[in-house]
Design an enzyme around this catalytic site. Structure first.
Site, PDB file in Angstrom:
ATOM      1  N   GLU A   1       0.816  -1.228   0.000  1.00 54.04           N
ATOM      2  CA  GLU A   1       0.000   0.000   0.000  1.00 54.04           C
ATOM      3  C   GLU A   1       0.846   1.274   0.000  1.00 54.04           C
ATOM      4  O   GLU A   1       0.501   2.243  -0.661  1.00 54.04           O
ATOM      5  CB  GLU A   1      -0.969  -0.005   1.174  1.00 54.04           C
ATOM      6  CG  GLU A   1      -2.078  -1.027   1.001  1.00 54.04           C
ATOM      7  CD  GLU A   1      -3.168  -0.896   2.051  1.00 54.04           C
ATOM      8  OE1 GLU A   1      -4.003   0.004   1.950  1.00 54.04           O
ATOM      9  OE2 GLU A   1      -3.155  -1.709   3.004  1.00 54.04           O
TER      10      GLU A   1
ATOM     11  N   HIS B   1       8.880 -27.464   3.290  1.00 56.91           N
ATOM     12  CA  HIS B   1       8.180 -28.669   2.853  1.00 56.91           C
ATOM     13  C   HIS B   1       7.582 -28.508   1.452  1.00 56.91           C
ATOM     14  O   HIS B   1       6.829 -29.365   1.013  1.00 56.91           O
ATOM     15  CB  HIS B   1       7.093 -29.028   3.870  1.00 56.91           C
ATOM     16  CG  HIS B   1       7.678 -29.343   5.223  1.00 56.91           C
ATOM     17  ND1 HIS B   1       8.070 -30.603   5.595  1.00 56.91           N
ATOM     18  CD2 HIS B   1       7.983 -28.530   6.264  1.00 56.91           C
ATOM     19  CE1 HIS B   1       8.574 -30.560   6.819  1.00 56.91           C
ATOM     20  NE2 HIS B   1       8.537 -29.308   7.246  1.00 56.91           N
TER      21      HIS B   1
ATOM     22  N   LYS C   1     -13.483  -0.193  -5.230  1.00 55.02           N
ATOM     23  CA  LYS C   1     -14.679   0.073  -4.414  1.00 55.02           C
ATOM     24  C   LYS C   1     -15.738   0.809  -5.218  1.00 55.02           C
ATOM     25  O   LYS C   1     -16.932   0.544  -5.071  1.00 55.02           O
ATOM     26  CB  LYS C   1     -14.295   0.893  -3.178  1.00 55.02           C
ATOM     27  CG  LYS C   1     -13.697   0.044  -2.067  1.00 55.02           C
ATOM     28  CD  LYS C   1     -13.590   0.848  -0.799  1.00 55.02           C
ATOM     29  CE  LYS C   1     -13.167  -0.012   0.359  1.00 55.02           C
ATOM     30  NZ  LYS C   1     -12.946   0.763   1.578  1.00 55.02           N
TER      31      LYS C   1
END
Ligand SMILES: O=P(O)(O)OC[C@H]1O[C@](O)(CO)[C@@H](O)[C@@H]1O
Length: 333
Positions: A216, A232, A326
């Site tokens: 950000e 792993h 948005k």
């Protein structure tokens, strides 16, 4: 996130402690069997950090909820905290409404907006944060201390966090200049690179905060993973794409609560990563307790994101892509 909020981090912690100490919370009683904290982005990360800090230290589980949905187990025995700086983030509002339907013991942390309206309507306990910032990520000090204060007032954690926060304030204020210079140096090394942040699983939330701040503030993509899990799987992926390898910049985050076997794993892997890419940047948390080291790392990495924004020639405050997203979502309402 503007510079003044990074500079004001310790003042924020001090203020947040005062707010926390003056809480007049009616205790939910001993029938609380789990804690669920809902919050997104800059308000959700405080929940991750507190969950990680309390891991293995409190007798009931804390679950962080970053969606519209809440776990099926939420019940009247749940302490449910809805945390949104604006009070209007749709996922958090939806989660709170669902928790209310389940008759959970709900508490709100917000500066205003719908969450405070709901809190007043349902007579919920709430912590009202100071308004005036348009970057929830800049209010992390308030967020974390408010959450710890709630856990303290509900008898889930002890008072140690208060002294530790005070110690951190003093330590960070004394070391401010050094922290900024270290951050500036690290930011220069990250320019044009893909930061790959690795740490003990205990520091996962810290790595996540660092990643989010790079995203950000510096508008910079970053990758995180933790030891031992990455041993792993991801370790095997350190071959392709071959032309990406020189662009990777591994950063190791450390605290002195890292597992001793993890320290060994990180050292063995150091050679593997350095053969393929650049010398690793080591970032070590300073301070006596894990919480103090978290505060140190939060502050240092916030500064790194600020200086990387400078290197990238961008303003740390605006988040244009989120604003665009948005506005597009609003059209679909
Ligand atoms: O704390 P709030 O207001 O719920 O915001 C949560 C997140 O939503 C945004 O405001 C926009 O997505 C982010 O900047 C922030 O981190």
């Amino acid at each position: 996130m503007t510079k003044k909020y990074i500079e004001g981090f310790t003042r924020q912690l001090a203020d947040a402690l005062k707010i926390g100490q003056s809480l007049d919370l009616v205790r939910p009683g001993s029938d609380i069997r789990n804690v669920v904290i809902a919050g997104m982005g800059g308000s959700g990360i405080g929940a991750n950090l507190v969950e990680s800090l309390t891991f293995g230290r409190i007798p009931i589980p804390i679950t962080v909820c970053k969606s519209y949905n809440i776990p099926q187990f939420v019940s009247p025995h749940t302490l449910f905290v809805a945390s949104s700086y604006s009070g209007n983030t749709e996922e958090t509002v939806a989660a709170l409404n669902k928790a209310l339907l389940k008759r959970a013991h709900c508490i709100v942390i917000a500066s205003g907006g719908k969450l405070l309206e709901i809190a007043r309507e349902y007579n919920l306990f709430y912590i009202q944060l100071p308004s005036g910032s348009d970057s929830p990520r800049a209010m992390l000090g308030y967020n974390m201390v408010s959450l710890m204060s709630l856990l303290y007032h509900t008898n889930l954690i002890g008072a140690a966090f208060i002294k530790e926060t005070e110690n951190a304030i003093e330590y960070l204020d004394r070391g401010e200049k050094g922290i900024q210079s270290e951050a500036e140096l690290i930011a220069k090394k990250l320019k044009g690179k893909l930061p790959v942040i690795y740490c003990d699983n205990r520091l996962y939330a810290m790595a996540l905060r660092f990643q989010q701040q790079l995203n950000e503030n510096a508008k910079h993509i970053a990758h995180i993973n933790t030891f031992p899990e990455m041993n792993h799987n991801e370790l095997v992926g350190w071959r392709f794409p071959e032309n990406l390898m020189p662009m990777l910049q591994v950063i190791y985050l450390y605290s002195d609560h890292d597992h001793e076997r993890v320290e060994k794993r990180m050292e063995i892997c150091r050679d593997i990563f350095e053969k393929k890419s650049n010398p690793i940047i080591d970032v070590i948390g300073e301070g006596a307790s894990l919480l103090e080291q978290y505060y140190y790392l939060i502050h240092l990495t916030d500064w790194i994101s600020f200086y990387l924004a400078k290197e990238n020639g961008v303003e740390p405050d605006p988040i244009e892509s989120i604003v665009y997203l948005k506005s597009e979502l609003d059209k679909l309402k």
